[in-house]
Design an enzyme around this catalytic site. Sequence first.
Site, PDB file in Angstrom:
ATOM      1  N   SER A  48      -0.156  -3.621   8.485  1.00 26.42           N
ATOM      2  CA  SER A  48      -0.236  -3.333   7.055  1.00 26.42           C
ATOM      3  C   SER A  48       0.735  -4.182   6.239  1.00 26.42           C
ATOM      4  O   SER A  48       1.933  -4.243   6.541  1.00 26.42           O
ATOM      5  CB  SER A  48       0.080  -1.844   6.824  1.00 26.42           C
ATOM      6  OG  SER A  48       0.435  -1.594   5.491  1.00 26.42           O
ATOM      7  N   GLY A  49       0.200  -4.813   5.189  1.00 28.11           N
ATOM      8  CA  GLY A  49       1.068  -5.574   4.301  1.00 28.11           C
ATOM      9  C   GLY A  49       2.078  -4.702   3.592  1.00 28.11           C
ATOM     10  O   GLY A  49       3.244  -5.071   3.432  1.00 28.11           O
ATOM     11  N   LEU A  50       1.644  -3.515   3.168  1.00 32.73           N
ATOM     12  CA  LEU A  50       2.553  -2.571   2.529  1.00 32.73           C
ATOM     13  C   LEU A  50       3.679  -2.185   3.477  1.00 32.73           C
ATOM     14  O   LEU A  50       4.861  -2.189   3.113  1.00 32.73           O
ATOM     15  CB  LEU A  50       1.791  -1.327   2.080  1.00 32.73           C
ATOM     16  CG  LEU A  50       2.636  -0.127   1.644  1.00 32.73           C
ATOM     17  CD1 LEU A  50       3.472  -0.463   0.421  1.00 32.73           C
ATOM     18  CD2 LEU A  50       1.753   1.085   1.375  1.00 32.73           C
ATOM     19  N   ASP A  60       5.472  -4.776  -2.125  1.00 34.52           N
ATOM     20  CA  ASP A  60       4.200  -5.283  -1.591  1.00 34.52           C
ATOM     21  C   ASP A  60       3.568  -6.233  -2.606  1.00 34.52           C
ATOM     22  O   ASP A  60       2.451  -6.034  -3.071  1.00 34.52           O
ATOM     23  CB  ASP A  60       3.272  -4.101  -1.277  1.00 34.52           C
ATOM     24  CG  ASP A  60       1.998  -4.544  -0.559  1.00 34.52           C
ATOM     25  OD1 ASP A  60       2.004  -5.625   0.052  1.00 34.52           O
ATOM     26  OD2 ASP A  60       1.013  -3.793  -0.632  1.00 34.52           O
ATOM     27  N   ASP A  87      -3.340  -7.403   7.740  1.00 37.19           N
ATOM     28  CA  ASP A  87      -3.581  -7.278   6.310  1.00 37.19           C
ATOM     29  C   ASP A  87      -3.009  -8.544   5.666  1.00 37.19           C
ATOM     30  O   ASP A  87      -1.827  -8.628   5.366  1.00 37.19           O
ATOM     31  CB  ASP A  87      -2.862  -6.024   5.794  1.00 37.19           C
ATOM     32  CG  ASP A  87      -2.970  -5.867   4.283  1.00 37.19           C
ATOM     33  OD1 ASP A  87      -3.684  -6.659   3.653  1.00 37.19           O
ATOM     34  OD2 ASP A  87      -2.326  -4.949   3.747  1.00 37.19           O
ATOM     35  N   ASP A  89      -3.354  -9.933   2.802  1.00 34.21           N
ATOM     36  CA  ASP A  89      -3.293  -9.994   1.334  1.00 34.21           C
ATOM     37  C   ASP A  89      -4.376 -10.943   0.803  1.00 34.21           C
ATOM     38  O   ASP A  89      -5.534 -10.784   1.132  1.00 34.21           O
ATOM     39  CB  ASP A  89      -1.888 -10.403   0.879  1.00 34.21           C
ATOM     40  CG  ASP A  89      -0.843  -9.353   1.235  1.00 34.21           C
ATOM     41  OD1 ASP A  89      -1.223  -8.186   1.422  1.00 34.21           O
ATOM     42  OD2 ASP A  89       0.345  -9.688   1.354  1.00 34.21           O
ATOM     43  N   GLU A 116      -8.140 -10.098   0.687  1.00 34.30           N
ATOM     44  CA  GLU A 116      -8.698  -9.377  -0.457  1.00 34.30           C
ATOM     45  C   GLU A 116      -8.948 -10.325  -1.627  1.00 34.30           C
ATOM     46  O   GLU A 116      -8.221 -11.312  -1.795  1.00 34.30           O
ATOM     47  CB  GLU A 116      -7.763  -8.242  -0.862  1.00 34.30           C
ATOM     48  CG  GLU A 116      -6.370  -8.684  -1.252  1.00 34.30           C
ATOM     49  CD  GLU A 116      -5.401  -7.522  -1.400  1.00 34.30           C
ATOM     50  OE1 GLU A 116      -5.085  -7.175  -2.557  1.00 34.30           O
ATOM     51  OE2 GLU A 116      -4.970  -6.973  -0.358  1.00 34.30           O
ATOM     52  N   LYS A 122      -0.260 -11.067  -4.748  1.00 35.00           N
ATOM     53  CA  LYS A 122      -1.033  -9.838  -4.885  1.00 35.00           C
ATOM     54  C   LYS A 122      -0.180  -8.699  -5.420  1.00 35.00           C
ATOM     55  O   LYS A 122       1.059  -8.742  -5.416  1.00 35.00           O
ATOM     56  CB  LYS A 122      -1.665  -9.447  -3.528  1.00 35.00           C
ATOM     57  CG  LYS A 122      -0.676  -9.117  -2.386  1.00 35.00           C
ATOM     58  CD  LYS A 122      -0.108  -7.719  -2.388  1.00 35.00           C
ATOM     59  CE  LYS A 122      -1.113  -6.630  -2.249  1.00 35.00           C
ATOM     60  NZ  LYS A 122      -1.465  -6.364  -0.838  1.00 35.00           N
ATOM     61  N   ASN A 124      -0.146  -4.335  -5.028  1.00 37.05           N
ATOM     62  CA  ASN A 124      -0.732  -3.259  -4.249  1.00 37.05           C
ATOM     63  C   ASN A 124      -1.848  -2.569  -5.034  1.00 37.05           C
ATOM     64  O   ASN A 124      -1.735  -2.324  -6.235  1.00 37.05           O
ATOM     65  CB  ASN A 124       0.340  -2.235  -3.868  1.00 37.05           C
ATOM     66  CG  ASN A 124      -0.181  -1.204  -2.896  1.00 37.05           C
ATOM     67  OD1 ASN A 124      -0.829  -0.235  -3.297  1.00 37.05           O
ATOM     68  ND2 ASN A 124       0.090  -1.400  -1.621  1.00 37.05           N
ATOM     69  N   SER A 125      -2.933  -2.257  -4.341  1.00 38.08           N
ATOM     70  CA  SER A 125      -4.135  -1.715  -4.966  1.00 38.08           C
ATOM     71  C   SER A 125      -3.911  -0.388  -5.681  1.00 38.08           C
ATOM     72  O   SER A 125      -4.660  -0.026  -6.589  1.00 38.08           O
ATOM     73  CB  SER A 125      -5.234  -1.538  -3.914  1.00 38.08           C
ATOM     74  OG  SER A 125      -5.555  -2.773  -3.327  1.00 38.08           O
ATOM     75  N   ARG A 161     -12.103  -8.182   2.063  1.00 39.58           N
ATOM     76  CA  ARG A 161     -11.814  -6.905   1.402  1.00 39.58           C
ATOM     77  C   ARG A 161     -12.257  -6.983  -0.069  1.00 39.58           C
ATOM     78  O   ARG A 161     -11.764  -7.816  -0.830  1.00 39.58           O
ATOM     79  CB  ARG A 161     -10.326  -6.605   1.511  1.00 39.58           C
ATOM     80  CG  ARG A 161      -9.860  -5.373   0.750  1.00 39.58           C
ATOM     81  CD  ARG A 161      -8.479  -5.017   1.230  1.00 39.58           C
ATOM     82  NE  ARG A 161      -7.682  -4.319   0.238  1.00 39.58           N
ATOM     83  CZ  ARG A 161      -6.458  -3.852   0.457  1.00 39.58           C
ATOM     84  NH1 ARG A 161      -5.908  -4.024   1.653  1.00 39.58           N
ATOM     85  NH2 ARG A 161      -5.779  -3.235  -0.483  1.00 39.58           N
ATOM     86  N   HIS A 192     -12.866  -0.887  -0.555  1.00 37.59           N
ATOM     87  CA  HIS A 192     -11.668  -0.108  -0.855  1.00 37.59           C
ATOM     88  C   HIS A 192     -11.885   0.740  -2.106  1.00 37.59           C
ATOM     89  O   HIS A 192     -12.606   0.335  -3.024  1.00 37.59           O
ATOM     90  CB  HIS A 192     -10.498  -1.056  -1.077  1.00 37.59           C
ATOM     91  CG  HIS A 192      -9.163  -0.452  -0.761  1.00 37.59           C
ATOM     92  ND1 HIS A 192      -8.986   0.641   0.054  1.00 37.59           N
ATOM     93  CD2 HIS A 192      -7.907  -0.807  -1.158  1.00 37.59           C
ATOM     94  CE1 HIS A 192      -7.712   0.922   0.156  1.00 37.59           C
ATOM     95  NE2 HIS A 192      -7.027   0.070  -0.582  1.00 37.59           N
TER      96      HIS A 192
END
Length: 544
Positions: A48-50, A60, A87, A89, A116, A122, A124-125, A161, A192
């Site tokens: 996970s990037g986070l 992130d 992940d 990004d 993504e 990026k 975070n979503s 993504r 997502h």
Amino acid sequence: MNASQALTKTRQFRNLLLSEHLQFICEAHNGLSAKIVQEAGFPGIWASGLSISAQFGVRDNNEASWTQVLEDLEFMSDATRIPILLDGDTGYGNFNNMQRLIRKLEQRNIAAVCIEDKLFPKTNSFLKGDAQPLADMQEFCGKIKAGKDAQTDPDFCLIARVEAFICGWGLAEALRRAEAYHQAGADGILIHSALSVPDEILAFKREWGNRCPVVIVPTKYYATPTDVFRQHGFSMVIWANHMLRAAVASMQKTARALKESEHLLSIEDKVAPVSEIFRLQNAAELLEAEERYLPRGAEGTSAVVLAASRGQELGELTEDQPKTMVKVQGVPILSHIVDAYNAVGIKDILVVRGYKKEAVDLPNLTYIDNLEFAETGELASLSQALQSRKGRFQPTIVSYGDVLFNKYIPQALCQEQDDCVIFVDSNWRDQSSYARLGGFAECSVPNSRKAFNAKIYLKQLGKTVPEESIHGVWMGFLKLSSSAASQVNDLLLNMLADPANRRAGIPQLLQELLKRDVPVRVLYTVGHWLDVNSLEDVVQAGNF
């Protein structure tokens, strides 16, 4: 080895992605968490990037560089046998960065990457997702094509993504982009959503059908029954950040408890034992490897330090303490001796005390007291030391409590396989004052380049060796193998039965061994030791 272990990591992941059954992979963010995920039974890992950025303590937002992420991934990959989906990004840049990323991931045995369709750097979503811009669709398709062209392993997977729902664009845009990414070569689509219900992703899957595998991350809609995902034909579920979040909660609780209680009893039975950390680190493998690859060295070797005498020649310095406790560079001589032994792995150290024995109190040592130190010599002290080990003899180095030495000395002694080994300083003309240790040595071969690879043995030892026969001075070190320690123990009992040997020293023991045709191996050196035998020596020892 099971079937999955026989497959490459890339093939394992592709099989998961194409499986007829819903598959689950779990987040990890470093080597330890990756191994825990593997041991829990998951067939794959989500890097996970986070979580990776969080464990670095940064946001992130690509604040951790892609090379730092790669380094972290390498530890995760080395620690596990199951595939890792990164992940990635936005791919850390344009199509060129994407290609370099793919090559570096393959070098580190990473099975797949997910990118993504947002802009670099990026965001975070889940942070104001509807205000985040989407990447140009055609540019993103080019990035996918570039990534697929760069891979050399046909099983390496690239997951696209789609962030259309996150950015508020709706189903039509999500489908349009997913189709374009699929045509560009993406091996799967990650759809997502930030909603707390699965409506968006279910609507997408109904329209998308089975064009290619669909991956989901139900972090926000976590209350949805898993059977719903199975019924709709999703390929893979990612538990995306829960290992990190669980670790954070536990660490916060532990830190608070320690701060409040100020002792470990409050948390010791609630945390993993240190042995579990060692197990996860595979410490046992290293121990096995040491058995195969390292020389035996000091392993299993003990030391006996003979320190019963006063050292009257030092005058007032030894009125209230024996010579071994006289300070050099601020610490007792005995501390320097112990440090030199410890430096080569010798921790089992027995010290024979006598004069002012209560002053010899360094920690982590074993003590034997020669209560008759004033009427006896070194052999009596050595006999007591060996008697205390009777029935469990081991390789032993015997030395004096007033001789400083470089760690090279015990290291070299430990590496020799002969039963009896001594050190001789061939620079004997400058060491004549040290003859008190046992006199001069005549050896089978003098110290020279020709003797470098030769096995050299002691011929005679004493103060009466003719000058033309002297090859050096004995330095006060004797190494005995386990069997030799047992034999010397018996020999000492016989020697000490004669009152004439009551004050005898180790030189008499060496002479007796020679009389019995016991080979005494000689190692030559020039220096690396210092006998503290006068006030001048104490001063000189400060620079040793």
